[in-house]
Design a protein around this motif. Structure first.
Motif, short mmCIF file in Angstrom:
data_model
loop_
_atom_site.label_atom_id
_atom_site.label_comp_id
_atom_site.label_asym_id
_atom_site.label_seq_id
_atom_site.Cartn_x
_atom_site.Cartn_y
_atom_site.Cartn_z
N LEU A 169 37.90 51.61 10.87
CA LEU A 169 38.27 50.20 10.88
C LEU A 169 38.58 49.72 12.29
O LEU A 169 38.46 48.55 12.60
CB LEU A 169 39.48 49.97 9.97
N ASP A 170 38.99 50.63 13.12
CA ASP A 170 39.26 50.26 14.51
C ASP A 170 38.00 50.30 15.36
O ASP A 170 38.04 49.98 16.54
CB ASP A 170 40.30 51.20 15.12
N MET A 171 36.94 50.74 14.77
CA MET A 171 35.75 51.01 15.56
C MET A 171 34.62 50.05 15.18
O MET A 171 34.54 49.62 14.04
CB MET A 171 35.27 52.45 15.30
N PRO A 172 33.76 49.73 16.09
CA PRO A 172 32.58 48.94 15.75
C PRO A 172 31.61 49.79 14.92
O PRO A 172 31.85 50.97 14.67
CB PRO A 172 31.98 48.59 17.10
N GLN A 173 30.55 49.17 14.49
CA GLN A 173 29.56 49.90 13.69
C GLN A 173 28.74 50.80 14.62
O GLN A 173 27.68 50.44 15.10
CB GLN A 173 28.67 48.92 12.94
N TRP A 174 29.25 51.98 14.84
CA TRP A 174 28.61 52.92 15.77
C TRP A 174 27.20 53.27 15.32
O TRP A 174 26.36 53.65 16.13
CB TRP A 174 29.44 54.19 15.88
N ALA A 175 26.99 53.20 14.04
CA ALA A 175 25.66 53.58 13.55
C ALA A 175 24.60 52.58 13.96
O ALA A 175 23.42 52.93 14.08
CB ALA A 175 25.68 53.71 12.03
N ASP A 176 25.00 51.35 14.19
CA ASP A 176 24.00 50.31 14.45
C ASP A 176 23.74 50.08 15.93
O ASP A 176 22.67 49.61 16.30
CB ASP A 176 24.43 49.01 13.77
N GLU A 177 24.72 50.36 16.76
CA GLU A 177 24.49 50.17 18.19
C GLU A 177 24.31 51.54 18.85
O GLU A 177 25.25 52.33 18.90
CB GLU A 177 25.67 49.45 18.82
N ARG A 178 23.14 51.79 19.36
CA ARG A 178 22.86 53.11 19.91
C ARG A 178 23.21 53.18 21.40
O ARG A 178 22.91 52.26 22.15
CB ARG A 178 21.37 53.45 19.77
N PRO A 179 23.80 54.28 21.81
CA PRO A 179 24.08 54.45 23.23
C PRO A 179 22.80 54.84 23.98
O PRO A 179 21.83 55.33 23.38
CB PRO A 179 25.06 55.61 23.25
N ARG A 180 22.79 54.59 25.27
CA ARG A 180 21.75 55.18 26.10
C ARG A 180 22.20 56.57 26.52
O ARG A 180 23.38 56.77 26.85
CB ARG A 180 21.52 54.30 27.33
N SER A 181 21.29 57.50 26.53
CA SER A 181 21.67 58.85 26.96
C SER A 181 20.88 59.22 28.20
O SER A 181 19.77 58.74 28.42
CB SER A 181 21.41 59.86 25.86
N GLN A 182 21.49 60.05 29.03
CA GLN A 182 20.76 60.58 30.18
C GLN A 182 21.13 62.05 30.33
O GLN A 182 22.23 62.47 29.98
CB GLN A 182 21.09 59.81 31.44
N PRO A 183 20.18 62.85 30.83
CA PRO A 183 20.45 64.28 30.93
C PRO A 183 21.43 64.60 32.06
O PRO A 183 21.41 63.94 33.11
CB PRO A 183 19.07 64.89 31.23
N LEU A 184 22.28 65.58 31.80
CA LEU A 184 23.15 66.15 32.83
C LEU A 184 22.80 67.62 32.95
O LEU A 184 22.05 68.16 32.13
CB LEU A 184 24.62 66.02 32.40
N ASP A 185 23.35 68.26 33.94
CA ASP A 185 23.20 69.71 34.01
C ASP A 185 23.96 70.30 32.82
O ASP A 185 25.17 70.11 32.69
CB ASP A 185 23.77 70.21 35.34
N ARG A 186 23.26 70.98 31.94
CA ARG A 186 23.86 71.60 30.74
C ARG A 186 24.53 70.58 29.82
O ARG A 186 25.53 70.91 29.17
CB ARG A 186 24.87 72.68 31.13
N GLY A 187 24.01 69.36 29.78
CA GLY A 187 24.62 68.41 28.88
C GLY A 187 23.92 67.07 28.87
O GLY A 187 22.80 66.92 29.37
N LEU A 188 24.59 66.12 28.28
CA LEU A 188 24.06 64.77 28.13
C LEU A 188 25.18 63.77 28.38
O LEU A 188 26.35 64.03 28.08
CB LEU A 188 23.53 64.56 26.70
N ARG A 189 24.80 62.59 28.93
CA ARG A 189 25.75 61.49 29.08
C ARG A 189 25.34 60.35 28.15
O ARG A 189 24.17 59.99 28.09
CB ARG A 189 25.79 61.01 30.52
N PHE A 190 26.31 59.83 27.43
CA PHE A 190 26.06 58.71 26.51
C PHE A 190 26.88 57.52 26.95
O PHE A 190 28.10 57.64 27.15
CB PHE A 190 26.46 59.09 25.08
N GLN A 191 26.23 56.37 27.08
CA GLN A 191 26.97 55.18 27.49
C GLN A 191 26.49 53.97 26.71
O GLN A 191 25.31 53.84 26.38
CB GLN A 191 26.78 54.94 29.00
N ARG A 192 27.41 53.07 26.47
CA ARG A 192 27.04 51.84 25.75
C ARG A 192 28.14 50.78 25.92
O ARG A 192 29.31 51.11 26.12
CB ARG A 192 26.84 52.13 24.27
N TRP A 193 27.71 49.57 25.80
CA TRP A 193 28.65 48.46 25.64
C TRP A 193 28.71 48.09 24.16
O TRP A 193 27.66 48.01 23.48
CB TRP A 193 28.15 47.22 26.40
#
Lengths: 340, 340, 340
Positions: A169-193
């Protein structure tokens, strides 16, 4: 099966009390963790080479550990320095010492070849007593493979469902707004507005609508470092969809680490908090409680998922567009396994 | 290993409450059982195809089930009708719907190919609320393979021993008088007269000696439908050893169903009762309690038997003349397994 | 995997109450142990050949056992003497009777070929009610392979470490003074003098310094028969390092038997005591309590050792000069296994 050449979180620093030997298990390897007199923390193999008694049932003698089965004694570098009843100590009489680093409040151990251990590869995380922040931390144990927990953290669309009544209830509809991801060394970065989000609870005073910048790094084996910053509505637009420049109105931080213990056992370390100025101890306590409740919601569903997976090993899962994060990360883990 | 093309009792109808999703397991298959708005009962595969979370931990939305991990939603026919975050729903996005029939108070599910499911193959059993009868029902769980429980029900000579202190005294020497058996479709029928039997307890008022007609059908996977009718002594003689024609003085009914849950887990459903006019609720309660106690006597010995079998798998058992029923039924099960 | 042609301790005689059938397991074989009317003790295979129900859930009828599943009845020699519902009893309808001997207060069973069972091969041990001695006894169960417990008893150097706070302070530095060992039939004898030992507690009255003669036989599968005799200082010298001739000032006795139950289960029987004149019941009680505490110290470390062994089966242990006893005994067990 395990990826050995990697740093794993073995414990919070505050768990390791002076004068005690703590038993921990990481990727099926038993560790005896203790503090030397100067407060430094050491991780030795928790298995005397003589008869395989655990050193964690032994005795701390100064900075050394004595096995209390037949009395072999080990220096903090793992070399045997005494075998009762014999003068000669063979070179093979040693336990493995695991490279260990403390970053923030986490104790990291390197489970692979010691000469490959690079402390600079450890991601930054906050110390729980950092005065700029107000943080609360704990850990919980899962009867599940760590990658199932990783999957969960790599697809936050589950927040709207699994945590509908806690975080949802405190969160937006995370399922509908997708983050952009970019590769990191041994991982991934996810960002979104997340734009024009109606604030709830004590955040209502910040404005009627807020833009929320959510950014997290997810790193092997399951390190989740998330910043969620709240700005006046319109900030996303002004930032051109990129990372915001100014100070946020409110800043939440989540730092978590998933550690594989065994093939069906994992430990999940987590800290939740804000800038010290954002919140008082009482509100932090409530935030922490809600977060903990949510993590038990995850645990319940993931442990049930593990059982259903084990009922028919090899059965294929249905891919959906939600799976980009988990899928990319699993590929990365497979590549690490191949690289050895 | 399991015989899939068969009807299995999954639950009593009264177990399935409106508004709840019930998890059950039959032949190692997880089922989510629930009622639609019109009261009908549905059994879906209890495993979301996306990530294998159980739908029984999900949410009932009208007549549909939503997985509360990532929100996939399924119609009562098992087709996926919503995947959050994507428009296209692939045809493979569905869970299996198991053919389901209610007969009496039992919910039957068909675990094999749907087009082979024939409701007419389900044996008749009473509804617990049938006004002509007075019945009490329950179920218990076994840590044993279902065929060991079947063996027990197929050779009632054990009544004189296992239930010596519970049913034994009320029963004739079942070990010494053998029933005649005849083959049924997927089962066997056992019938016998027990002559000149001294009645006990509240049956004493029926006469000094009674002839008892005992008849039961035993059907795959472990359906036990028994009628025990008490007549004046001499009735067996007059009937020429065949089934009696007239109304009995007293009529006991036992209906039981053994459901394989897993290779070492079974659920045993049972109802005991009489014609409504034979007994009052209080006496039925006592009859039920004695029966329940007897079934725990079986459970104790059969679970111990299972452990001894598992200690030396493949060790041969000693055949005796008592084994005709179990042996015939096991052959029938083997033939069903071969037929597929 | 098991050595069958051997005597094993199945129970203390006082455990086997008249009128009851006791279930015990030795080398994965289930035993039903009971007393016949004349008080004799019988050990039958605890598995009815008909359907593998345990006879220990059955009924004692005079000297015979009746299986309470379908009523087969067995004489104390294991032959079947009744099968309900049939006249003919096939020769194969029998349970195995295990050769059984009572020596002291231990019930010994022979698990191999009956014609090889030689009662003279059973080592002598005291009866708990022997008036010359004051003894107290008990048993405890281990989740560990019996040979790990044997290893423990074959290298008493662990007393200084594992039992530092219980037995250790009362004991000399066992790790530094090595016993002489000599081979026995199916075992080893260990003997040593501990010279000029400062007595503690109630032994202080015996002198300021004592020489202690410690001698124990260790026999397959884990029989530990120890005598510890306290003499005036100088006796060791006068004895030329050999066994002392005269009566000791104080004489402690320890008799123990390790019985393999399964591959990760063992039962450990133990008695501790002195000559009747050495100690009163109250002091014996305290001696017994300390000894029991010490045995739980062993249990804790050995069960942990078992888990670490199982974590990496086949991993080699580090040999030390302490291991002479365990190593010799393991060779002896391997030779027995080869001999069959």
């Amino acid at each position: 099966m395990w990826i050995r050449n990697a740093w794993y979180v073995a414990a919070w620093t505050h768990e390791i009390e002076p004068g005690r030997i703590h038993a921990r298990t990481v990727i099926d390897q038993p560790l005896a963790i203790y503090r030397t007199a100067d407060g430094a923390i050491v991780a030795l193999e928790d298995r005397c080479p003589h008869r395989f008694a655990p050193l964690s049932l032994g005795r701390l003698e100064g900075d050394a550990l004595r096995c209390m089965y037949h009395g072999l004694k080990f220096a903090p570098d793992g070399t045997c320095i005494e075998i009762p009843g014999q003068k000669l100590i063979p070179q093979s009489a040693c336990v493995r010492r695991y490279p260990l680093e403390i970053v923030g409040s986490w104790i990291w151990v390197w489970m692979g070849e010691a000469d490959k251990a690079d402390p600079k590869a450890i991601p930054p995380s906050l110390a729980l007593d950092d005065p700029a922040w107000r943080l609360q931390a704990s850990q919980l144990d899962y009867d599940a493979h760590y990658l199932l927990i990783d999957d969960n953290l790599l697809d936050l669309s589950h927040l709207s469902f699994t945590h509908e009544k806690t975080l949802g209830l405190d969160m937006p509809q995370w399922a509908d707004e997708r983050p952009r991801s970019q590769p990191l060394d041994r991982g991934l970065r996810f960002q979104r507005w997340l734009r024009n989000h109606p604030p709830r609870g004590f955040m209502k005073k910040l404005g009627e609508r807020l833009d929320v910048w959510n950014s997290y790094d997810f790193l092997f084996p399951g390190i989740f470092l998330q910043r969620t910053s709240f700005y006046p509505a319109g900030t996303a637009e002004r930032s051109g969809g990129k990372a915001p420049a100014g100070e946020p109105l409110f800043h939440r931080i989540d730092e978590q680490a998933v550690t594989p213990v065994g093939s069906r056992a994992s430990r999940y370390f987590y800290a939740v908090g804000t800038r010290a100025k954002d919140i008082d101890a009482d509100k932090l306590g409530r935030l922490f409680d809600v977060t903990t409740t949510a993590f038990y919601e995850d645990k319940r569903i993931i442990e049930a998922q593990q059982k259903l997976i084990d009922l028919e090993p090899g059965r294929a899962m249905l891919p959906t567009s939600l799976d980009a994060g988990p899928t990319q990360f699993r590929k990365l883990v497979e590549a690490m396994a191949v690289a050895g």
